[in-house]
Enzyme design. Structure first.
Site, PDB file in Angstrom:
ATOM      1  N   HIS A 177       9.451  53.870  33.760  1.00 44.24           N
ATOM      2  CA  HIS A 177       9.457  54.937  32.742  1.00 44.24           C
ATOM      3  C   HIS A 177       8.036  55.209  32.240  1.00 44.24           C
ATOM      4  O   HIS A 177       7.593  56.365  32.191  1.00 44.24           O
ATOM      5  CB  HIS A 177      10.365  54.539  31.568  1.00 44.24           C
ATOM      6  CG  HIS A 177      10.356  55.502  30.418  1.00 44.24           C
ATOM      7  ND1 HIS A 177      11.311  56.478  30.254  1.00 44.24           N
ATOM      8  CD2 HIS A 177       9.472  55.659  29.389  1.00 44.24           C
ATOM      9  CE1 HIS A 177      11.023  57.188  29.158  1.00 44.24           C
ATOM     10  NE2 HIS A 177       9.909  56.708  28.612  1.00 44.24           N
ATOM     11  N   GLU A 178       7.322  54.139  31.863  1.00 46.79           N
ATOM     12  CA  GLU A 178       5.961  54.338  31.337  1.00 46.79           C
ATOM     13  C   GLU A 178       5.040  54.876  32.435  1.00 46.79           C
ATOM     14  O   GLU A 178       4.186  55.733  32.171  1.00 46.79           O
ATOM     15  CB  GLU A 178       5.419  53.034  30.744  1.00 46.79           C
ATOM     16  CG  GLU A 178       6.250  52.439  29.591  1.00 46.79           C
ATOM     17  CD  GLU A 178       6.483  53.388  28.416  1.00 46.79           C
ATOM     18  OE1 GLU A 178       5.641  54.268  28.162  1.00 46.79           O
ATOM     19  OE2 GLU A 178       7.525  53.254  27.739  1.00 46.79           O
ATOM     20  N   HIS A 236       5.250  58.543  32.604  1.00 43.65           N
ATOM     21  CA  HIS A 236       4.354  59.259  31.680  1.00 43.65           C
ATOM     22  C   HIS A 236       2.958  59.402  32.298  1.00 43.65           C
ATOM     23  O   HIS A 236       2.334  60.463  32.199  1.00 43.65           O
ATOM     24  CB  HIS A 236       4.243  58.522  30.346  1.00 43.65           C
ATOM     25  CG  HIS A 236       5.473  58.609  29.495  1.00 43.65           C
ATOM     26  ND1 HIS A 236       6.132  59.800  29.264  1.00 43.65           N
ATOM     27  CD2 HIS A 236       6.166  57.665  28.810  1.00 43.65           C
ATOM     28  CE1 HIS A 236       7.174  59.575  28.475  1.00 43.65           C
ATOM     29  NE2 HIS A 236       7.223  58.287  28.195  1.00 43.65           N
ATOM     30  N   ASP A 243       9.061  62.567  27.828  1.00 44.61           N
ATOM     31  CA  ASP A 243      10.375  62.002  27.550  1.00 44.61           C
ATOM     32  C   ASP A 243      11.413  63.109  27.654  1.00 44.61           C
ATOM     33  O   ASP A 243      11.137  64.265  27.320  1.00 44.61           O
ATOM     34  CB  ASP A 243      10.399  61.392  26.137  1.00 44.61           C
ATOM     35  CG  ASP A 243       9.675  60.065  26.087  1.00 44.61           C
ATOM     36  OD1 ASP A 243       9.960  59.199  26.938  1.00 44.61           O
ATOM     37  OD2 ASP A 243       8.814  59.893  25.202  1.00 44.61           O
TER      38      ASP A 243
HETATM   39 ZN   LIG Z   1       8.767  57.569  27.161  1.00 46.75          ZN
END
Ligand SMILES: [Zn+2]
Length: 189
Positions: free
Chosen positions: A125-126, A129, A135
């Site tokens: 997830h990170e 980014h 998000d």
């Molecule tokens: Zn996030």
């Protein structure tokens, strides 16, 4: 038109790499990339030396992305080189400071891990980014960028089709090595 732009972008990318590595051994240029990736794959390097107990989760999250997309690949930084991305374990909530497409700092916060969130999902997830994804909350477990809103029981570390396509588009547009100017942005999850 589009292809001639792309061809012209390559020398600038090579120049940037040479500038970044001035005074050091210059890494092999794009010609070292696997043939099937031809011209477009960009390498983003990461330094997990500060990731403490999460080093393995970082490697697995990077592997998820490497298997999911072709226009960008994440690789551990070579010794003595400056990485595009640093991963640092700390006691806060996981978050990422993006300093441009393919660069920034990930804070691998223990707070979410202590609550039971899956470390490989946090990692990918990170990294999402870092690869330009915002998000997408709230959202289902099938979405990587739904993050914590999918709940503690969600262990899916894989981006869905739309998330993969967005990353492919972002890195396909900038081409190998070229980074668009970007305002630093903190993703607090
Ligand atoms: Zn996030």
């Amino acid at each position: 038109m589009r292809s001639s732009k792309f061809v012209r972008a390559l020398p600038a990318a090579v120049t940037a790499v040479l500038a970044l590595t001035a005074g050091q051994a210059v890494a092999a240029p794009a010609s070292a990339a696997p043939a099937e990736h031809t011209a477009a794959a960009r390498t983003v390097t990461y330094d997990a030396s500060g990731a403490a107990e999460f080093k393995d989760a970082v490697a697995k999250g990077a592997a998820v992305w490497n298997e999911s997309v072709v226009n960008v690949q994440l690789k551990p930084v070579a010794s003595g080189q400056r990485a595009n991305v640093r991963i640092i374990a700390d006691n806060g909530w996981p978050r990422t400071l993006s300093t441009g497409l393919g660069s920034g700092t990930i804070y691998f916060g223990r707070e979410a891990v202590d609550e039971g969130y899956n470390t490989v999902r946090i990692s990918s997830h990170e990294l999402g980014h870092i690869l330009g994804l915002p998000d997408m909350k709230p959202g289902p477990c099938s979405s990587l960028m739904s993050g914590s809103t999918a709940g503690v029981s969600c262990t899916n570390p894989n981006p869905n089709a739309a998330e993969k396509a967005e990353v492919e588009d972002s890195f396909g547009l900038v081409g190998a090595g070229a980074t668009a100017a970007a305002t630093p942005r903190m993703y607090r999850d």
